[in-house]
Design a protein around this motif. Structure first.
Motif, PDB file in Angstrom:
ATOM      1  N   LEU A  85      79.393  43.871  64.013  1.00  0.00           N
ATOM      2  CA  LEU A  85      79.476  43.929  65.467  1.00  0.00           C
ATOM      3  C   LEU A  85      78.789  42.740  66.114  1.00  0.00           C
ATOM      4  CD1 LEU A  85      78.812  47.717  66.195  1.00  0.00           C
ATOM      5  CD2 LEU A  85      80.989  46.516  66.140  1.00  0.00           C
ATOM      6  N   LEU A  86      77.813  42.190  65.413  1.00  0.00           N
ATOM      7  CA  LEU A  86      77.145  40.964  65.835  1.00  0.00           C
ATOM      8  C   LEU A  86      77.437  39.869  64.811  1.00  0.00           C
ATOM      9  CD1 LEU A  86      73.684  42.404  66.878  1.00  0.00           C
ATOM     10  CD2 LEU A  86      75.304  41.281  68.412  1.00  0.00           C
ATOM     11  N   PRO A  87      77.500  38.599  65.242  1.00  0.00           N
ATOM     12  CA  PRO A  87      77.695  37.505  64.294  1.00  0.00           C
ATOM     13  C   PRO A  87      76.560  37.440  63.273  1.00  0.00           C
ATOM     14  CG  PRO A  87      78.069  36.762  66.550  1.00  0.00           C
ATOM     15  CD  PRO A  87      77.464  38.140  66.644  1.00  0.00           C
ATOM     16  N   THR A  88      76.836  36.853  62.135  1.00  0.00           N
ATOM     17  CA  THR A  88      75.829  36.783  61.081  1.00  0.00           C
ATOM     18  C   THR A  88      74.820  35.655  61.304  1.00  0.00           C
ATOM     19  OG1 THR A  88      77.373  35.437  59.765  1.00  0.00           O
ATOM     20  CG2 THR A  88      77.341  37.806  59.354  1.00  0.00           C
ATOM     21  N   GLU A  89      75.236  34.557  61.937  1.00  0.00           N
ATOM     22  CA  GLU A  89      74.322  33.440  62.173  1.00  0.00           C
ATOM     23  C   GLU A  89      73.308  33.797  63.253  1.00  0.00           C
ATOM     24  OE1 GLU A  89      77.580  33.435  62.451  1.00  0.00           O
ATOM     25  OE2 GLU A  89      78.507  31.630  61.604  1.00  0.00           O
ATOM     26  N   LYS A  90      72.035  33.439  63.029  1.00  0.00           N
ATOM     27  CA  LYS A  90      70.948  33.869  63.898  1.00  0.00           C
ATOM     28  C   LYS A  90      71.148  33.454  65.351  1.00  0.00           C
ATOM     29  CE  LYS A  90      65.901  33.744  64.326  1.00  0.00           C
ATOM     30  NZ  LYS A  90      64.628  33.249  63.708  1.00  0.00           N
ATOM     31  N   ALA A  91      71.422  32.174  65.587  1.00  0.00           N
ATOM     32  CA  ALA A  91      71.563  31.683  66.958  1.00  0.00           C
ATOM     33  C   ALA A  91      72.778  32.305  67.644  1.00  0.00           C
ATOM     34  CB  ALA A  91      71.670  30.158  66.967  1.00  0.00           C
ATOM     35  N   LYS A  92      73.863  32.392  66.910  1.00  0.00           N
ATOM     36  CA  LYS A  92      75.090  32.983  67.458  1.00  0.00           C
ATOM     37  C   LYS A  92      74.884  34.469  67.742  1.00  0.00           C
ATOM     38  CE  LYS A  92      80.068  32.963  66.367  1.00  0.00           C
ATOM     39  NZ  LYS A  92      81.059  32.579  65.319  1.00  0.00           N
ATOM     40  N   ARG A  93      74.152  35.136  66.878  1.00  0.00           N
ATOM     41  CA  ARG A  93      73.859  36.552  67.062  1.00  0.00           C
ATOM     42  C   ARG A  93      73.019  36.766  68.317  1.00  0.00           C
ATOM     43  NH1 ARG A  93      72.074  37.261  62.391  1.00  0.00           N
ATOM     44  NH2 ARG A  93      69.818  37.346  62.701  1.00  0.00           N
ATOM     45  N   ALA A  94      72.028  35.905  68.518  1.00  0.00           N
ATOM     46  CA  ALA A  94      71.196  36.007  69.714  1.00  0.00           C
ATOM     47  C   ALA A  94      72.025  35.769  70.972  1.00  0.00           C
ATOM     48  CB  ALA A  94      70.050  35.006  69.636  1.00  0.00           C
ATOM     49  N   HIS A  95      72.923  34.809  70.895  1.00  0.00           N
ATOM     50  CA  HIS A  95      73.799  34.523  72.033  1.00  0.00           C
ATOM     51  C   HIS A  95      74.677  35.730  72.348  1.00  0.00           C
ATOM     52  CE1 HIS A  95      76.888  31.523  73.939  1.00  0.00           C
ATOM     53  NE2 HIS A  95      76.232  32.217  74.843  1.00  0.00           N
ATOM     54  N   CYS A  96      75.212  36.359  71.316  1.00  0.00           N
ATOM     55  CA  CYS A  96      76.065  37.535  71.497  1.00  0.00           C
ATOM     56  C   CYS A  96      75.286  38.677  72.141  1.00  0.00           C
ATOM     57  CB  CYS A  96      76.642  37.962  70.149  1.00  0.00           C
ATOM     58  SG  CYS A  96      77.858  39.293  70.250  1.00  0.00           S
ATOM     59  N   ARG A  97      74.057  38.871  71.739  1.00  0.00           N
ATOM     60  CA  ARG A  97      73.227  39.918  72.342  1.00  0.00           C
ATOM     61  C   ARG A  97      73.005  39.629  73.825  1.00  0.00           C
ATOM     62  NH1 ARG A  97      70.668  43.333  68.672  1.00  0.00           N
ATOM     63  NH2 ARG A  97      70.401  42.555  66.547  1.00  0.00           N
ATOM     64  N   ALA A  98      72.731  38.368  74.155  1.00  0.00           N
ATOM     65  CA  ALA A  98      72.473  37.995  75.545  1.00  0.00           C
ATOM     66  C   ALA A  98      73.718  38.184  76.411  1.00  0.00           C
ATOM     67  CB  ALA A  98      71.992  36.548  75.609  1.00  0.00           C
ATOM     68  N   VAL A  99      74.853  37.777  75.881  1.00  0.00           N
ATOM     69  CA  VAL A  99      76.118  37.922  76.610  1.00  0.00           C
ATOM     70  C   VAL A  99      76.443  39.397  76.830  1.00  0.00           C
ATOM     71  CG1 VAL A  99      78.618  37.600  76.365  1.00  0.00           C
ATOM     72  CG2 VAL A  99      77.070  35.693  75.906  1.00  0.00           C
ATOM     73  N   SER A 100      76.194  40.218  75.832  1.00  0.00           N
ATOM     74  CA  SER A 100      76.443  41.656  75.943  1.00  0.00           C
ATOM     75  C   SER A 100      75.485  42.302  76.937  1.00  0.00           C
ATOM     76  CB  SER A 100      76.291  42.319  74.571  1.00  0.00           C
ATOM     77  OG  SER A 100      77.206  41.789  73.639  1.00  0.00           O
ATOM     78  N   GLY A 101      74.239  41.884  76.907  1.00  0.00           N
ATOM     79  CA  GLY A 101      73.247  42.447  77.803  1.00  0.00           C
ATOM     80  C   GLY A 101      73.478  42.094  79.254  1.00  0.00           C
ATOM     81  N   GLU A 102      74.052  40.918  79.501  1.00  0.00           N
ATOM     82  CA  GLU A 102      74.239  40.478  80.891  1.00  0.00           C
ATOM     83  C   GLU A 102      75.213  41.387  81.638  1.00  0.00           C
ATOM     84  OE1 GLU A 102      75.152  36.430  83.476  1.00  0.00           O
ATOM     85  OE2 GLU A 102      74.631  36.296  81.349  1.00  0.00           O
ATOM     86  N   ILE A 103      76.324  41.741  81.022  1.00  0.00           N
ATOM     87  CA  ILE A 103      77.273  42.627  81.708  1.00  0.00           C
ATOM     88  C   ILE A 103      76.719  44.043  81.787  1.00  0.00           C
ATOM     89  CG2 ILE A 103      78.581  43.065  79.577  1.00  0.00           C
ATOM     90  CD1 ILE A 103      79.839  43.133  83.244  1.00  0.00           C
ATOM     91  N   HIS A 104      75.896  44.407  80.842  1.00  0.00           N
ATOM     92  CA  HIS A 104      75.329  45.757  80.832  1.00  0.00           C
ATOM     93  C   HIS A 104      74.412  45.991  82.021  1.00  0.00           C
ATOM     94  CE1 HIS A 104      72.405  48.879  79.482  1.00  0.00           C
ATOM     95  NE2 HIS A 104      73.466  49.416  78.916  1.00  0.00           N
ATOM     96  N   SER A 105      73.692  44.960  82.448  1.00  0.00           N
ATOM     97  CA  SER A 105      72.628  45.167  83.432  1.00  0.00           C
ATOM     98  C   SER A 105      72.922  44.574  84.803  1.00  0.00           C
ATOM     99  CB  SER A 105      71.317  44.562  82.907  1.00  0.00           C
ATOM    100  OG  SER A 105      71.469  43.170  82.670  1.00  0.00           O
ATOM    101  N   GLY A 106      74.057  43.900  84.969  1.00  0.00           N
ATOM    102  CA  GLY A 106      74.298  43.235  86.241  1.00  0.00           C
ATOM    103  C   GLY A 106      75.696  43.429  86.780  1.00  0.00           C
ATOM    104  N   PHE A 107      76.075  42.510  87.675  1.00  0.00           N
ATOM    105  CA  PHE A 107      77.427  42.453  88.236  1.00  0.00           C
ATOM    106  C   PHE A 107      77.771  43.688  89.067  1.00  0.00           C
ATOM    107  CE2 PHE A 107      77.307  39.719  84.544  1.00  0.00           C
ATOM    108  CZ  PHE A 107      77.913  38.550  85.010  1.00  0.00           C
TER     109      PHE A 107
END
Length: 217
Positions: A85-107
């Motif tokens: 569900l998350l990418p395996t690469e550390k930086a990409k995984r962190a980016h995916c978490r941030a992108v997912s969290g942004e729509i969850h908490s805003g807009f």
């Protein structure tokens, strides 16, 4: 009968239910859908909050109960790591978490101006000024991901992020939001996703009498 259940509400209107359902399907979890009674006053109050609901989506996996879409996403990622569900690469995984969290908490303004409605299709729709910055931020965020990872989904293949942003894709389609070609291609890829086609078919089959809510969600 599956060992797991997912409590959801309207497939036509409930963006949070859609997110939870997509996450479970992406994880490969076998589950039974448990619809809530949309005429129940407590349920209606949940739906009017324009926020992650306590009632929906709610995952019961064996003895574990999880609600809130990000909590469900993180739980499924731990339980089914092979689903990625998350990418395996550390930086990409962190980016995916941030992108997912942004729509969850805003807009909030986007949610209010463009409520999810899979049965509707506008040829032209004027977005009120308060929601326009939200729309522009969505475009910026999507373009950043598509440029970085090549598409067709935000991180190349379907991930947690696409489950979180799928309802926005439906909103942009419903309200004819103008998009540049690469962003429109992303919306088209999500809407053409087999999981989204399955969910949309369920939405179309819902009775129309649940249309009237004091506030759209």
């Amino acid at each position: 009968m599956a060992n797991s259940t997912l409590t959801i509400s309207s497939k036509n209107y409930s963006s949070w239910s859609l997110r939870g359902w997509l996450l479970c399907r992406l994880a490969g979890l076998e589950f039974d859908e448990v619809p809530v009674d949309l005429d129940d006053p407590d349920t209606r109050q949940e739906l009017l909050l324009l926020s992650p609901s306590v009632l929906v989506p709610r995952l019961q996996h064996g003895d574990v109960a999880v609600w809130d879409t990000l909590a469900i996403a993180n739980y499924l990622n731990e339980e089914f790591p092979e689903a990625k569900l998350l990418p395996t690469e550390k930086a990409k995984r962190a980016h995916c978490r941030a992108v997912s969290g942004e729509i969850h908490s805003g807009f909030y303004n986007l949610r209010s101006a463009l409520p999810m409605n899979l049965k509707a299709k506008h040829q032209k729709f004027k977005i009120f000024s308060g929601a326009r910055p939200d729309v522009e931020r969505v475009k910026e965020l999507w373009a950043e991901c598509l440029d970085a990872y090549g598409g067709p989904f935000l991180f190349g293949r379907p991930t947690m992020a696409d489950a979180m942003w799928a309802p926005v894709c439906t909103r942009f389609n419903t309200y004819a939001v103008p998009l540049e070609p690469k962003l429109q291609a992303y919306v088209d890829a999500v809407l053409d996703w087999d999981l989204m086609k399955e969910w949309t078919a369920g939405a179309v089959a819902e009775p129309d009498e649940i249309l009237e809510l004091e506030v759209e969600f």
